[in-house]
Design a protein around this motif. Structure first.
Motif, PDB file in Angstrom:
ATOM      1  N   GLY A  38       0.654  -1.093  -0.533  1.00  0.00           N
ATOM      2  CA  GLY A  38       0.225   0.319  -0.093  1.00  0.00           C
ATOM      3  C   GLY A  38       1.221   1.269  -0.311  1.00  0.00           C
ATOM      4  O   GLY A  38       0.234   2.247  -0.511  1.00  0.00           O
ATOM      5  N   ASP A  39       1.814   0.792   0.173  1.00  0.00           N
ATOM      6  CA  ASP A  39       3.185   2.149   0.499  1.00  0.00           C
ATOM      7  C   ASP A  39       4.585   2.194  -0.031  1.00  0.00           C
ATOM      8  O   ASP A  39       4.948   2.636  -0.276  1.00  0.00           O
ATOM      9  N   THR A  56       0.906   2.200   5.931  1.00  0.00           N
ATOM     10  CA  THR A  56       0.585   0.861   5.563  1.00  0.00           C
ATOM     11  C   THR A  56       0.408  -0.387   6.180  1.00  0.00           C
ATOM     12  O   THR A  56       1.790  -0.350   5.850  1.00  0.00           O
ATOM     13  N   GLY A  70      -5.969  -5.604   6.668  1.00  0.00           N
ATOM     14  CA  GLY A  70      -5.477  -4.397   5.866  1.00  0.00           C
ATOM     15  C   GLY A  70      -4.598  -3.889   4.673  1.00  0.00           C
ATOM     16  O   GLY A  70      -4.930  -3.015   4.019  1.00  0.00           O
ATOM     17  N   ALA A  73      -5.991  -4.547   1.626  1.00  0.00           N
ATOM     18  CA  ALA A  73      -6.517  -4.269   1.106  1.00  0.00           C
ATOM     19  C   ALA A  73      -5.732  -2.447   0.185  1.00  0.00           C
ATOM     20  O   ALA A  73      -6.630  -2.232  -0.856  1.00  0.00           O
ATOM     21  N   ALA A  74      -5.113  -1.897   1.431  1.00  0.00           N
ATOM     22  CA  ALA A  74      -3.970  -0.990   0.719  1.00  0.00           C
ATOM     23  C   ALA A  74      -3.832  -1.493  -0.389  1.00  0.00           C
ATOM     24  O   ALA A  74      -3.328  -0.917  -0.736  1.00  0.00           O
ATOM     25  N   ARG A  75      -3.392  -2.383  -0.928  1.00  0.00           N
ATOM     26  CA  ARG A  75      -2.318  -2.688  -1.990  1.00  0.00           C
ATOM     27  C   ARG A  75      -3.301  -2.751  -3.366  1.00  0.00           C
ATOM     28  O   ARG A  75      -3.261  -2.153  -4.070  1.00  0.00           O
ATOM     29  N   TRP A  77      -6.132  -0.936  -2.997  1.00  0.00           N
ATOM     30  CA  TRP A  77      -6.340  -0.309  -3.782  1.00  0.00           C
ATOM     31  C   TRP A  77      -5.513   1.025  -4.279  1.00  0.00           C
ATOM     32  O   TRP A  77      -6.298   1.420  -5.978  1.00  0.00           O
ATOM     33  N   MET A 119      -5.058   8.519   1.339  1.00  0.00           N
ATOM     34  CA  MET A 119      -5.225   7.401   1.673  1.00  0.00           C
ATOM     35  C   MET A 119      -6.002   7.218   3.191  1.00  0.00           C
ATOM     36  O   MET A 119      -5.729   5.972   3.690  1.00  0.00           O
ATOM     37  N   LEU A 124      -6.436   3.453   4.793  1.00  0.00           N
ATOM     38  CA  LEU A 124      -5.792   2.806   4.447  1.00  0.00           C
ATOM     39  C   LEU A 124      -4.615   2.097   5.321  1.00  0.00           C
ATOM     40  O   LEU A 124      -4.260   1.115   5.310  1.00  0.00           O
TER      41      LEU A 124
END
Length: 158
Positions: A38-39, A56, A70, A73-75, A77, A119, A124
């Motif tokens: 996610g980051d 994230t 989570g 989900a973050a990845r 998104w 984010m 996220l």
């Protein structure tokens, strides 16, 4: 219900000033080769970019630990927002690299919006401030507080 509570229910919150959430000129426009989590992304030229301002949950892809709640989900998104092969604008931090050799940058959408702001607003990942790369802390803190306040108010109404 008081006027203030109605304003919260309707999603209104005192706006964050433009000086706190600036529109930044990009240092560089790049192509995304891979979304790691996610980051963190890998660019077409092989550079690894760690986003400034958000942390994230970890995927723990090395098989040693399960993914943190989570993380997927973050990845997902981020993959939806900047799919492989898409263009991304970057503004590099004052400190350009971290201890792992990753480049530290503020990711911008092609329209110039700070991606981390969105984010944080979606929950996220939490705000992560590491000086000297903490220029936009007021903007991001306001976004995170707004999310927490809205969640608290929603929980009270249930």
């Amino acid at each position: 219900m008081t006027l203030w509570k109605w304003l919260l229910v309707l999603g209104w919150w005192p706006p964050v000033g433009a000086a706190e959430c600036p529109r930044l000129p990009a240092d560089e426009t790049v192509t995304v080769r891979q979304v790691i989590d996610g980051d963190t992304v890998i660019l077409q030229d092989g550079r690894v970019i760690r986003f400034i301002g958000v942390d994230t949950p970890e995927l723990n892809t090395h098989g040693k630990l399960p993914a943190e709640p989570g993380a997927e989900a973050a990845r997902r998104w981020l993959l939806n927002k900047i799919p492989v092969g898409s263009r991304l604008k970057l503004v590099f931090g004052v400190e350009r690299r971290d201890d792992y050799g990753r480049w530290l940058a503020h990711p911008l959408t092609m329209s110039g919006d700070l991606l981390v702001t969105r984010m944080l607003a979606l929950g996220l990942g939490p705000l992560l401030l590491i000086p000297p790369n903490d220029d936009y802390w007021q903007c991001w803190l306001a976004v995170e507080q707004r999310l927490a306040s809205n969640a608290w108010e929603y929980g009270r109404r249930r």
